[in-house]
Structure formats: structure tokens, C-alpha cells
Design an enzyme around this catalytic site. Structure first.
Site, short mmCIF file in Angstrom:
data_model
loop_
_atom_site.label_atom_id
_atom_site.label_comp_id
_atom_site.label_asym_id
_atom_site.label_seq_id
_atom_site.Cartn_x
_atom_site.Cartn_y
_atom_site.Cartn_z
N PHE A 369 41.67 48.57 36.75
CA PHE A 369 42.36 48.86 35.48
C PHE A 369 42.51 47.63 34.60
O PHE A 369 42.86 47.74 33.44
CB PHE A 369 43.62 49.70 35.65
CG PHE A 369 44.81 49.11 36.33
CD1 PHE A 369 45.53 48.09 35.77
CD2 PHE A 369 45.26 49.66 37.53
CE1 PHE A 369 46.67 47.61 36.38
CE2 PHE A 369 46.39 49.18 38.16
CZ PHE A 369 47.09 48.15 37.58
N HIS A 370 42.20 46.45 35.15
CA HIS A 370 42.17 45.29 34.24
C HIS A 370 40.85 45.19 33.48
O HIS A 370 40.77 44.46 32.51
CB HIS A 370 42.49 44.00 35.00
CG HIS A 370 43.98 43.83 35.20
ND1 HIS A 370 44.68 44.49 36.17
CD2 HIS A 370 44.90 43.12 34.51
CE1 HIS A 370 45.96 44.18 36.09
NE2 HIS A 370 46.13 43.35 35.08
#
Ligand code: HAS
Ligand code: CU
Length: 542
Positions: A369-370
């Protein structure tokens, strides 16, 4: 009624700058996070690791992103549908969102809501935290109503004319969001709030998690649709190019609206109490929801290629080299796109049941998710402000070179951070854990070099956030002040062709998306309601 562009601009600026404050403070907690995992600093016991992680997650993905999406959507709607309008509702919406956000933060900072950004029961926060999250969402609903009013006005005043694309993208994003937030609002009002106010002692853990994940995937697509609004409507303007196809853009947003809700079980593959059939069904839709993103990858680059063609360039490399990499607004969005190639790939890995069991709850998930929300989305939002704020204030961007280095550092920092943590995740390093040495285990020791690399990436990201703060403040106080500038949006390219009527409806497709959401979630919901319910007492583990 007169049209008051100055007040409209102030409203959008209020959203953008609230988000900016959140991302800069959130970056500080991100720095503490990576340094703590790399064993470089010890987080003091009075502000423990999980409180810091809750602050980081909440500031970044619940507050920063939400304010930017609402700001960008409002801007897209107001500027593409210019009309006299009263701003009372819009300001009230911003204020409600702000009060909600402040309530959440006060509770987290004072140690009453160390429940991370997913606030899973049976971890029990103070009721004011849950009330804060509810208010933040209700505030976004008011923004949605404001945008829908523009659509209704357009349809009334411009009978038979197509809704302008920027307003269409904003409205479909909000329809998706309203359908998706129903789950979490039900979770808050019927479960979390009464329980935390003391109306009952115990809570149904499985059911509340299900309601959260009904909302959880629409939440992440709310962010990416915000970024897509910029990629389709604004990025071509930065380069004086065109959006490849009006119809394909609308189709992508409709598909995102239809398929964002019926997929969230892919976050719950490993959870008991939900029959495999439902998980299999939502796996199919998970692969379905990637399709509009593939359309987007195609459309965005096709737009670039057409632009390059007109300048005598041919093929991928010539196009890529010709793009204005020295323009911070463009470069930020483009670096975001590059990061999303990695993020999209790892998302497709996660979507497979068997591969997900390998990486679930490992640090691979934060790595994923980064390069989705913290890469493509955050970088696109930040970079969009380098174009937007000068347009809204009439002030020149302060030190464009600093802005350029800001986006470059964010890209490099995120790449290092994310690659390192993807590898560590494959080696089994868990996410959301403060103690990582496991009593001196050799397996755990092997993760350490990757945590150090993650800390290097995270430190670069923190420097980048400081640069962003400098440019954001510098631009606001910069002494040259002119009239706000006109902001145009991308026009369709010559390949666009007429837009088919069936991709022009918003609310009819919205109704279909609600029906799909109910069809895909009613089964597992009823199953959990009817199975032997094991309630759990609330816990405060911190
Ligand atoms: Fe995800 C977990 C599956 C997309 C965010 N995801 C998460 C979590 C977050 C998140 C926050 O199936 C963690 C939640 C938690 O805390 O537990 N995700 C997917 C899939 C996609 C996907 C299949 N995720 C996103 C996006 C997010 C996001 C977008 C935020 C914005 N995700 C999962 C799964 C999990 C998960 C499981 C659960 C894991 C677990 O076990 O817990 C897809 O929809 C992705 C499709 C995207 C593509 C990429 C298209 C590429 C584009 C780039 C264009 C590039 C160009 C090049 C034009 C197929 C559009 C330009 C070139 C130049 C030279 C300039
Ligand atoms: Cu998801």
C-alpha cells in the site's frame, strides 16, 4: 446570485491545506515508525509504538487523502460547471470533516484510541474517536451532495448536453464512496458506538470486521479515483496534451463505481466463518476491478504518445524522454504512475487466495500500500497542489526547483522503502508488531538489513515531506499576489469519437452498484449473523 470564484477558491484551498498539514505531521510519525523498526530509536513508553502507528495511519490515509479527494472533486465540479452557487453547505461539510478529524486525533494522541486506522474490535477506543470517524464520513457525504447539486443543475440548464468530464469523474467517485461507506457507518452506529458508550459489554468481532471490509476496499479506491481525476483531467493540461478518450474515461469510472464494493473479502481470505464460495466469488471481482486501472494505464500513456507524436517523437522511449520531467506537477504524477506499476502488480498477487496466504499480515502488505496509496495517490495529490495552488491564489509556485526535488525524493524514498519491505514480507516479517527480534531468532535477524533499508527510504521520504511543507508555506506567503488564474481541463483527443449515451449515466449505474454490493455481501453477512456468535469483551491492550 453572483458567482464568487474567490470564495470557491478559498474553499478548495481549505481542503488542500488541511490535507497538507495532515501529510506533513503524518510523515513525522512515519519516520519514527521506520526508525523504530530498524532499531535506530526506542519509542518512549509514554507514546508507544502502536499509538504512533495509529497516528501515522489515521493522519495519512483517513485525513490527508480524504481532504485532498474532497478538495479535488469540489474543484473539478465547480470549475467545469461554472454557475452561481451558495457555499454554505460546502463550508459546513469542510467544518464537519475537520471537527471529526480533530476528534480522532485528540483521542489518539491522548492514548484513548490506539486501535490503528482499521479500528478492529475487540480493541476498544473511546466513543469520541468513533464519533470523530463518523463525522469525518458524514462531512464527505455533504461534499457529495454539493457535487450532485452541480450535476442536477447542469442537467436542468443544459438539457441534452453531456455532463463535463471533470464533474462526471467527481460525481461517480462520490457515488462509489457513498455506497461503500454505508458499511462502516452501520458498523459505527449499530456496533462500535453503543459498545464504547457502555450500552453492552461484548461485541461481534467477525461481523464488525466484515462491515469494515465492505467499506475498506471502496476506501482505497476512493483514493485512487482521486488520483485518476488528476491523471485524466489535469495531467494532459500540464503538458498541453489531451485526454485520450472521453468515453473510455467514463467507462473506467463507471467500472470503478460498480466493482469497488463487491471485492472487499480479499482482505479476509484467512478469516473463519465466511464460506469459501463467497471468497472465490469476490476473487473474480477483484480481478475485474483491475480492468479499469489497466484501461487507465493504456489511456494515460496513449495521451502521452499522441502528444509526443505531434512533436515528431515516436515509440515508447522517445515519448518517455520527451515528457516534461522538470515540471514538478507533471513529474510527481508521472513518478506516481511508475510506482503504481509495482503497486498494481503486487495487488494482483494479493488478490490470489493461495499467494495471499503467503504474505497476509506480513510487512509485504504495507509495502503494497505504500506503492498504491502512499506512492501514486500521495505523490499525485502533492504534485497537483503545485499546479492548483498557484491557480487558486494567483501566487507563483515558490521555488519550483525545491518542488521538483521534493517529488524526486518521494519517488526514490518510496521505491527503496517498498522494495525492501516487499522482500522482508516474503521472508515472513510481520506487520504491526513493535518487537521484532523474537528472542534473538536467526530468522528474525535476517529481516534486519531490510528494515534498515526501509529506514533509509523512510528518512528520504521525511526530508521530502519537509520540502513539501516549505513549498506549501512559501507559496502561500510569497509576496507576489495576482488575480486567481483560470484553470482549464483536458479536452478529448481526435481519437475520442462520440461518447455513447450508456456511459453518460451516473445515478442509474450508481443504483446498479448498490444492488451489486448488496448481492455480494448479503450472503456472508447473513452467514455470520446466523452462525454460532462468539462475542468478545472489549480490550485495551495499551
Ligand atoms: Fe490493494 C491490501 C488487492 C489496488 C491499497 N491494498 C491493501 C491495503 C491497502 C491497499 C491500504 O487482494 C492494506 C489494507 C490493510 O491495512 O490490511 N489492491 C489489490 C488489487 C488491486 C489493488 C487487486 N490497493 C490498491 C490500490 C490501493 C490499495 C489502488 C490504494 C490506493 N490489496 C489487495 C489485496 C489486499 C490489499 C488482496 C489484502 C492483502 C492482505 O492479505 O491483507 C488492483 O486493483 C490494482 C490494479 C492496478 C493495476 C496497475 C495499473 C497501472 C497504472 C500505471 C500507469 C502507468 C503509466 C506509465 C501510464 C493493474 C494505472 C507512465 C509511464 C511514464 C514513463 C510516465
Ligand atoms: Cu482491497
Amino acid at each position: 446570485m453572483e458567482r464568487e470564484t474567490t470564495s470557491e477558491n478559498e474553499l478548495v484551498l481549505a481542503h488542500v491545506y488541511t490535507g497538507t498539514i495532515a501529510v506533513v505531521i503524518g510523515a513525522f510519525f512515519g519516520l519514527m515508525q521506520v526508525l523504530s523498526r530498524a532499531d535506530a530509536v526506542k519509542i518512549p513508553s509514554w507514546f508507544d509504538y502502536y499509538r504512533m502507528l495509529s497516528a501515522h495511519g489515521t493522519l495519512m490515509v483517513l485525513i490527508f487523502t480524504t481532504f485532498y479527494v474532497t478538495g479535488l472533486a469540489t474543484f473539478s465540479s465547480y470549475r467545469s460547471i461554472p454557475r452561481p452557487r451558495s457555499l454554505g453547505l460546502a463550508w459546513a461539510a469542510w467544518a464537519v470533516m475537520l471537527v471529526g478529524a480533530l476528534m480522532m486525533l485528540i483521542e489518539i494522541f491522548s492514548g484513548n484510541a490506539t486501535v490503528l486506522y482499521t479500528f478492529y474490535a475487540p480493541l476498544k477506543a473511546s466513543p469520541w474517536f468513533y464519533l470523530g470517524t463518523t463525522l469525518l464520513i458524514v462531512g464527505t457525504w455533504l461534499v457529495a451532495i454539493d457535487v450532485f447539486r452541480d450535476i442536477f443543475w447542469w442537467r436542468r440548464e443544459h438539457k441534452g448536453e453531456i455532463v463535463p468530464l471533470p464533474a462526471f469523474t467527481a460525481a461517480t467517485t462520490f457515488v462509489m464512496w457513498i455506497v461503500g461507506t454505508l458499511g462502516v457507518v452501520i458498523e459505527e452506529i449499530f456496533f462500535l458506538l453503543p459498545w464504547s458508550f457502555g450500552a453492552h459489554q461484548d461485541i461481534n468481532v467477525e461481523l464488525t470486521r466484515l462491515l469494515f471490509w465492505y467499506f475498506g476496499h471502496p476506501l482505497v479506491y476512493f483514493w485512487i479515483m482521486g488520483a485518476y481525476m488528476v491523471w485524466y483531467n489535469l495531467v494532459p493540461v500540464y503538458i498541453k496534451g489531451n485526454v485520450y478518450s472521453d468515453g473510455l474515461t467514463r467507462l473506467s469510472f463507471i467500472l470503478l463505481m460498480l466493482l469497488s464494493a463487491p471485492v472487499g473479502l480479499h482482505h479476509q481470505f484467512t478469516e473463519p466463518g465466511i464460506a469459501n464460495g463467497w471468497k472465490a466469488l469476490q476473487t473474480i471481482t477483484t480481478y475485474g476491478v483491475a480492468i479499469p486501472s489497466l484501461f487507465t494505464a493504456f489511456s494515460v500513456f496513449a495521451g502521452f504518445e499522441l502528444w509526443a507524436h505531434k512533436r515528431g517523437k515516436k515509440g515508447f522511449w522517445q515519448t518517455a524522454m520527451a515528457l516534461p520531467w522538470n515540471n514538478p506537477a507533471f513529474a510527481g504524477a508521472a513518478y506516481g504512475m511508475l510506482l503504481f506499476i509495482l503497486g498494481g502488480f503486487t495487488g494482483l498477487v494479493n488478490g490470489s487466495y493461495s499467494m495471499d496466504t503467503l504474505i497476509h499480515n506480513t510487512i509485504w502488505v504495507p509495502a503494497h500500500f505504500h506503492v498504491t496509496v502512499a506512492g501514486p495517490v500521495a505523490l499525485t495529490f502533492i504534485a497537483s497542489s503545485y499546479w492548483l495552488v498557484p491557480k487558486l491564489t494567483g501566487r507563483e509556485l515558490w521555488k519550483p526547483n525545491l518542488a521538483l526535488w521534493q517529488v524526486r525524493l518521494w519517488f526514490v524514498g518510496m521505491l527503496i522503502f517498498s522494495i525492501a519491505l516487499h522482500i522482508a514480507g516474503l521472508m515472513g516479517e510481520p506487520r504491526r508488531t513493535s518487537v521484532l527480534d523474537y528472542g534473538g531468532s536467526a530468522i528474525a535477524a535476517a529481516w534486519q538489513p531490510f528494515n534498515v533499508a526501509g529506514a533509509i527510504g523512510g528518512s528520504i521520504l521525511f526530508i521530502s515531506a519537509i520540502l513539501f511543507a516549505c513549498v506549501a508555506i512559501g507559496t502561500l506567503v510569497h509576496n507576489r499576489k495576482d488575480e486567481p488564474m483560470d484553470a482549464e481541463f483536458a479536452k478529448p483527443s481526435e481519437f475520442s469519437g462520440p461518447t455513447p449515451p450508456w456511459v453518460q449515466s451516473i445515478f442509474r449505474w450508481g443504483l446498479v452498484s448498490l444492488v451489486l454490493a448488496i448481492l455480494f455481501w448479503a450472503g456472508p453477512f447473513i452467514q455470520l449473523l446466523n452462525s454460532a456468535v462468539h462475542l468478545a469483551p472489549g480490550m485495551k491492550t495499551w
